[in-house]
Design a protein around this motif. Sequence first.
Motif, PDB file in Angstrom:
ATOM      1  N   ARG A 415      -1.123  96.268  37.954  1.00 46.46           N
ATOM      2  CA  ARG A 415      -1.741  95.238  38.786  1.00 46.46           C
ATOM      3  C   ARG A 415      -1.631  93.863  38.114  1.00 46.46           C
ATOM      4  NH1 ARG A 415      -5.151  95.258  43.096  1.00 46.46           N
ATOM      5  NH2 ARG A 415      -4.711  97.445  43.277  1.00 46.46           N
ATOM      6  N   GLU A 416      -1.994  93.871  36.817  1.00 49.32           N
ATOM      7  CA  GLU A 416      -1.960  92.608  36.081  1.00 49.32           C
ATOM      8  C   GLU A 416      -0.528  92.076  36.006  1.00 49.32           C
ATOM      9  OE1 GLU A 416      -2.985  91.873  31.647  1.00 49.32           O
ATOM     10  OE2 GLU A 416      -4.785  92.532  32.724  1.00 49.32           O
ATOM     11  N   ARG A 417       0.377  93.019  35.741  1.00 46.11           N
ATOM     12  CA  ARG A 417       1.783  92.635  35.606  1.00 46.11           C
ATOM     13  C   ARG A 417       2.314  92.084  36.942  1.00 46.11           C
ATOM     14  NH1 ARG A 417       5.514  92.183  31.277  1.00 46.11           N
ATOM     15  NH2 ARG A 417       7.429  91.773  32.362  1.00 46.11           N
ATOM     16  N   ASN A 418       2.004  92.796  38.008  1.00 39.86           N
ATOM     17  CA  ASN A 418       2.492  92.358  39.317  1.00 39.86           C
ATOM     18  C   ASN A 418       1.913  91.008  39.710  1.00 39.86           C
ATOM     19  OD1 ASN A 418       4.066  94.547  39.606  1.00 39.86           O
ATOM     20  ND2 ASN A 418       2.786  95.618  41.083  1.00 39.86           N
ATOM     21  N   THR A 419       0.659  90.785  39.334  1.00 39.43           N
ATOM     22  CA  THR A 419       0.063  89.486  39.642  1.00 39.43           C
ATOM     23  C   THR A 419       0.827  88.387  38.904  1.00 39.43           C
ATOM     24  OG1 THR A 419      -2.059  90.554  39.925  1.00 39.43           O
ATOM     25  CG2 THR A 419      -2.112  88.180  39.638  1.00 39.43           C
ATOM     26  N   ALA A 420       1.212  88.670  37.661  1.00 38.97           N
ATOM     27  CA  ALA A 420       1.958  87.668  36.889  1.00 38.97           C
ATOM     28  C   ALA A 420       3.319  87.405  37.552  1.00 38.97           C
ATOM     29  CB  ALA A 420       2.142  88.153  35.456  1.00 38.97           C
ATOM     30  N   ILE A 421       3.974  88.477  38.013  1.00 36.94           N
ATOM     31  CA  ILE A 421       5.272  88.322  38.703  1.00 36.94           C
ATOM     32  C   ILE A 421       5.073  87.462  39.958  1.00 36.94           C
ATOM     33  CG2 ILE A 421       7.090  89.545  39.986  1.00 36.94           C
ATOM     34  CD1 ILE A 421       6.570  91.957  38.140  1.00 36.94           C
ATOM     35  N   SER A 422       4.006  87.761  40.687  1.00 39.74           N
ATOM     36  CA  SER A 422       3.741  87.029  41.934  1.00 39.74           C
ATOM     37  C   SER A 422       3.472  85.559  41.643  1.00 39.74           C
ATOM     38  CB  SER A 422       2.547  87.632  42.654  1.00 39.74           C
ATOM     39  OG  SER A 422       2.855  88.928  43.062  1.00 39.74           O
ATOM     40  N   GLU A 423       2.715  85.318  40.584  1.00 38.25           N
ATOM     41  CA  GLU A 423       2.395  83.914  40.272  1.00 38.25           C
ATOM     42  C   GLU A 423       3.655  83.143  39.924  1.00 38.25           C
ATOM     43  OE1 GLU A 423      -0.786  84.507  37.519  1.00 38.25           O
ATOM     44  OE2 GLU A 423      -2.276  84.602  39.155  1.00 38.25           O
ATOM     45  N   ARG A 424       4.570  83.810  39.219  1.00 37.82           N
ATOM     46  CA  ARG A 424       5.845  83.141  38.894  1.00 37.82           C
ATOM     47  C   ARG A 424       6.637  82.851  40.168  1.00 37.82           C
ATOM     48  NH1 ARG A 424       6.343  86.384  34.456  1.00 37.82           N
ATOM     49  NH2 ARG A 424       7.841  87.783  35.418  1.00 37.82           N
ATOM     50  N   ALA A 425       6.651  83.848  41.075  1.00 36.70           N
ATOM     51  CA  ALA A 425       7.394  83.674  42.339  1.00 36.70           C
ATOM     52  C   ALA A 425       6.820  82.494  43.126  1.00 36.70           C
ATOM     53  CB  ALA A 425       7.320  84.959  43.169  1.00 36.70           C
ATOM     54  N   LEU A 426       5.503  82.397  43.153  1.00 34.07           N
ATOM     55  CA  LEU A 426       4.872  81.299  43.908  1.00 34.07           C
ATOM     56  C   LEU A 426       5.176  79.947  43.263  1.00 34.07           C
ATOM     57  CD1 LEU A 426       1.433  82.894  44.799  1.00 34.07           C
ATOM     58  CD2 LEU A 426       3.259  82.297  46.375  1.00 34.07           C
ATOM     59  N   ALA A 427       5.208  79.924  41.936  1.00 29.71           N
ATOM     60  CA  ALA A 427       5.539  78.662  41.248  1.00 29.71           C
ATOM     61  C   ALA A 427       6.977  78.272  41.584  1.00 29.71           C
ATOM     62  CB  ALA A 427       5.357  78.833  39.745  1.00 29.71           C
ATOM     63  N   ASP A 428       7.883  79.273  41.594  1.00 30.34           N
ATOM     64  CA  ASP A 428       9.284  78.967  41.921  1.00 30.34           C
ATOM     65  C   ASP A 428       9.426  78.477  43.355  1.00 30.34           C
ATOM     66  OD1 ASP A 428       9.960  79.638  39.439  1.00 30.34           O
ATOM     67  OD2 ASP A 428      11.129  81.432  39.936  1.00 30.34           O
ATOM     68  N   LEU A 429       8.627  79.064  44.245  1.00 27.96           N
ATOM     69  CA  LEU A 429       8.704  78.638  45.645  1.00 27.96           C
ATOM     70  C   LEU A 429       8.216  77.188  45.780  1.00 27.96           C
ATOM     71  CD1 LEU A 429       9.433  79.573  48.528  1.00 27.96           C
ATOM     72  CD2 LEU A 429       7.037  80.165  48.836  1.00 27.96           C
ATOM     73  N   THR A 430       7.168  76.852  45.026  1.00 29.03           N
ATOM     74  CA  THR A 430       6.655  75.474  45.074  1.00 29.03           C
ATOM     75  C   THR A 430       7.738  74.493  44.609  1.00 29.03           C
ATOM     76  OG1 THR A 430       4.495  76.318  44.526  1.00 29.03           O
ATOM     77  CG2 THR A 430       4.787  73.966  44.267  1.00 29.03           C
TER      78      THR A 430
END
Length: 441
Positions: A415-430
């Motif tokens: 869960r923690e790992r996936n959240t980190a992956i998601s946060e990176r994806a959102l930063a890249d999208l921004t």
Amino acid sequence: MASIPTVNVIGAGLAGSEAAWHIANMGVNVRLYEMRPSKMTPAHHTEQFAELVCTNSLRANQLANAAGLLKAEMRQMDSIVMQAAEHHAVPAGGALAVDRDTFSAEITAAITALPNVEIINEEITSLPDGITVVATGPLTAASLAKSIQAFNDEDDLHFFDAAAPILTKDSIDMDKVYLKSRYDRGEAAYLNCPMTEAEFDVFYDALIHAEMAEAHDFENSDVFEGCMPIEVMAQRGRQTMLFGPLKPVGLEDPKTGKQPFAVVQLRQDDAAGDLYNIVGFQTHLKWGEQKRVFSLIPGLENVEFVRYGVMHRNTFMKSPKLLTPTYQTQQRPDLFFAGQMTGVEGYIESAASGIVAGTNAARLALGLEPVVFPTDTMMGAMAHYITHTSASNFQPMNANFGIMPKLKQRIRDKRERNTAISERALADLTTFKDETLTVNN
Ligand SMILES: Cc1cc2nc3c(=O)[nH]c(=O)nc-3n(C[C@H](O)[C@H](O)[C@H](O)COP(=O)(O)OP(=O)(O)OC[C@H]3O[C@@H](n4cnc5c(N)ncnc54)[C@H](O)[C@@H]3O)c2cc1C
């Protein structure tokens, strides 16, 4: 300066609504064609845009989950579907579910209010000239489907899908069911019908022997795994449903404190809480058989159906051969496809593909190059996936996290790992949105 061409969008479903919304908000005129209500599809019941034809759930909402990441990305992209979903959410534990009527009404009103969208209530029977986004969905009307087939020079490709029945709450025996979400996650949102082993056996036996409705061409092997009819699942063996929709884990009955042998879950279907659907019970049984067999579920003995489950044909195209990750066709760069026809599967995925296709169609109209979304975002991963993978096996929700199964295995706290992956994806999208998608016009 040359005038900006108007973009045609065909179909005001999940994908077409998002496409029209984004094109118009980029300052480009849109002609949005929708055939309902003058011609209905076999699964739609209203004339509203973005109608949810089966479940009212848009699935998981947490960032640690691929479906949740996709929603977060859509919010970042100013999705009209996500805006409406948040305004019309109904209780659904960790998932995002909506009141289907008010959700669609808000999307219809928002698009209708845009001054640069012309809504044309018409069936399109052949592919038009000019910049066009085709978003006519799995139930594309036959003449247009033929025209698309001819354009693609492809054999007819299809599989079958099914929808679950909807019941009135008043007719559910509330003494037999209990309110709870699995593992008590989120608010207690589901009505649970507990079954003993003996009750399960009676139900299972009735289900595997129940009579199916007739469907031209239908073979059980044609169904899409993610929306499999409950009777087809049951026929795979007695255990299958117990690991699927009837899974009891995390659903202890408060009356006994024990986990029942099996549990059927009911999910709220409207904001008022008058209607419930049977979770995972998409079905192709004859309507009389649905009433007879599903009434064997404890609590549903005298249940009233407001909509029975139905089976339908589901049209999709060979995207790896025909499309680019910008959702343009290889033969005609001004022709875009979006939505479930392209092989993306599900409401939210269809809407997300409409954002990408619409953004790119508007860019083309503005004289800019269409762009590929970053592949470490869900939106980019989906576009990459459908253009590189056989559509019939397409599992977009796994596209982002599924690419690293070995890594995942080694991670204790997924869960923690996936959240980190998601946060990176959102930063890249921004970054992508700021640096690439910002258009001054
Ligand atoms: C019965 C059924 C059950 C489903 N169950 C689920 C589910 O439980 N969960 C889930 O996530 N997804 C489900 N899906 C998939 C879901 O419908 C799609 O993922 C989503 O609606 C597809 O969006 P779309 O925009 O591609 O198509 P749609 O939302 O179907 O929109 C297409 C629009 O195009 C219009 N149209 C078609 N042909 C023409 C034409 N020639 N001219 C003008 N207009 C036209 C239609 O009227 C419709 O409004 C189901 C689909 C069906 C059909």
